[in-house]
Design an enzyme around this catalytic site. Structure first.
Site, PDB file in Angstrom:
ATOM      1  N   HIS A  40      24.561 -11.298  19.724  1.00  0.00           N
ATOM      2  CA  HIS A  40      24.011 -10.386  19.330  1.00  0.00           C
ATOM      3  C   HIS A  40      22.252  -9.678  20.433  1.00  0.00           C
ATOM      4  O   HIS A  40      21.691 -10.354  20.445  1.00  0.00           O
ATOM      5  CB  HIS A  40      24.131 -10.196  17.883  1.00  0.00           C
ATOM      6  CG  HIS A  40      22.861  -8.675  17.775  1.00  0.00           C
ATOM      7  ND1 HIS A  40      21.894  -8.144  17.192  1.00  0.00           N
ATOM      8  CD2 HIS A  40      23.349  -7.182  17.768  1.00  0.00           C
ATOM      9  CE1 HIS A  40      21.910  -7.093  16.617  1.00  0.00           C
ATOM     10  NE2 HIS A  40      22.928  -6.388  17.077  1.00  0.00           N
ATOM     11  N   HIS A  82      17.649  -1.499  23.333  1.00  0.00           N
ATOM     12  CA  HIS A  82      17.508  -0.912  21.977  1.00  0.00           C
ATOM     13  C   HIS A  82      17.833   0.172  21.254  1.00  0.00           C
ATOM     14  O   HIS A  82      17.933   1.620  21.043  1.00  0.00           O
ATOM     15  CB  HIS A  82      18.114  -2.012  21.537  1.00  0.00           C
ATOM     16  CG  HIS A  82      18.498  -1.882  18.766  1.00  0.00           C
ATOM     17  ND1 HIS A  82      17.635  -0.965  18.229  1.00  0.00           N
ATOM     18  CD2 HIS A  82      19.498  -1.890  18.554  1.00  0.00           C
ATOM     19  CE1 HIS A  82      18.544  -0.971  17.478  1.00  0.00           C
ATOM     20  NE2 HIS A  82      19.693  -1.542  17.673  1.00  0.00           N
TER      21      HIS A  82
END
Length: 290
Positions: A40, A82
């Site tokens: 991730h 992100h």
């Protein structure tokens, strides 16, 4: 997506048409007996997230699948980060103190390239940069990795789906070989639907948990349903698996974000096809324990 929210990768198993490569053996829990493990934002427990160092770390740990997030700068460049703000993972507040709230969309690519994206994590990573998507794709290729690419906050960046698909094509990632190593996902069903329409051969994933009664609708444009691990059950995963996606394979499930052995065992017991994790080594060890 949110801190947990990055979601997951799927594999060539879901790309399956005659014109595309055969599914890799790690594609589904049902084929290999174990879920695919996806790093991730790279191996983000061990290196600063969404940096080249993070995917290098994943490669060193022996992981093929990595996940990232793409957003757009003020001058139209795609960058890998992100949050919609630069504040958490860079030193933007020091470099540009008068420009709060430091949104990615308000800075040029050249300005973002000046920022330190590693020191917040550890002094060992001082000087790491926010990579452009081109830089990121080239490092993924160099590392022989596979990529789950999330189109982040598409409502902030009209047309980002077209721009992302164009860049992937320019980088050689939409040929027959690479299509088996790439999944594009989003929390926006409209965004996933757009990507599927632009390049039907691409494997796509929807981040979230649609009601079982709507899975037929989603199966028209996505190959994977990627929910948070705490939102699902064995029954839900089984319901997803009864549907056939746009490439003729069953719909898959990759669950996020699992960072401990006990939860990995629990989620694997639901027969998910993949697990997204900040600690891929921990999840791998749990899944391979006898």
């Amino acid at each position: 997506m949110h801190v947990h929210a990055c979601a997951v990768a799927a594999t060539a198993a879901f790309v399956g048409t005659a014109a595309l490569p055969s599914p890799s053996s790690d594609a589904r829990a049902g084929e290999s007996g174990r879920a695919t493990v996806v790093a991730h934002r790279g191996a983000s427990a061990y290196a600063p997230e969404n940096t080249l160092a993070s995917i290098d770390k994943a490669a060193k740990l022996g992981f093929t699948w990595v996940e990232n997030d793409v957003q757009r700068t003020r001058d139209g460049r795609l960058v890998v980060i992100h949050d919609d703000s630069l504040a958490r993972t860079t030193n933007v507040e020091q470099v540009f103190p008068g420009r709060a709230p430091w949104k990615v969309k308000d800075f040029t690519a050249a300005e973002i390239a000046r920022l330190d994206a590693g020191s917040w994590y550890s002094p060992a990573y001082a000087g790491a940069r926010v990579p452009t998507l081109e830089q990121y794709m080239r490092r993924v290729e160099h590392n022989h990795e596979k990529l789950l690419l999330e189109i982040k906050n598409p409502e902030l960046y009209p047309g980002i789906e077209q721009e992302t698909v164009k860049l992937l094509a320019n980088e050689g990632w939409l040929d027959r070989q690479h299509l088996g190593r790439l999944i594009v996902q989003s929390f926006s069903a409209d965004s996933v639907r757009t990507v599927h329409a632009l390049k039907p051969a691409l494997t796509t994933a929807f981040l979230g948990k649609p009601p079982v009664t709507r899975l037929n609708e989603y199966a028209r444009f996505t190959d994977l349903i990627n929910p948070s691990y705490g939102s699902i059950s064995a029954d839900y995963v089984s319901a997803v698996h009864t549907h056939t996606g746009p490439h003729g394979g069953r719909l898959g499930v990759f669950a996020w974000t699992v960072d401990d052995a006990v939860t990995a065992w629990k989620v694997a017991g639901y027969r998910v096809d993949g697990i997204i994790t900040n600690k891929p080594d921990v999840v791998r060890a749990a899944l391979h324990a006898d």
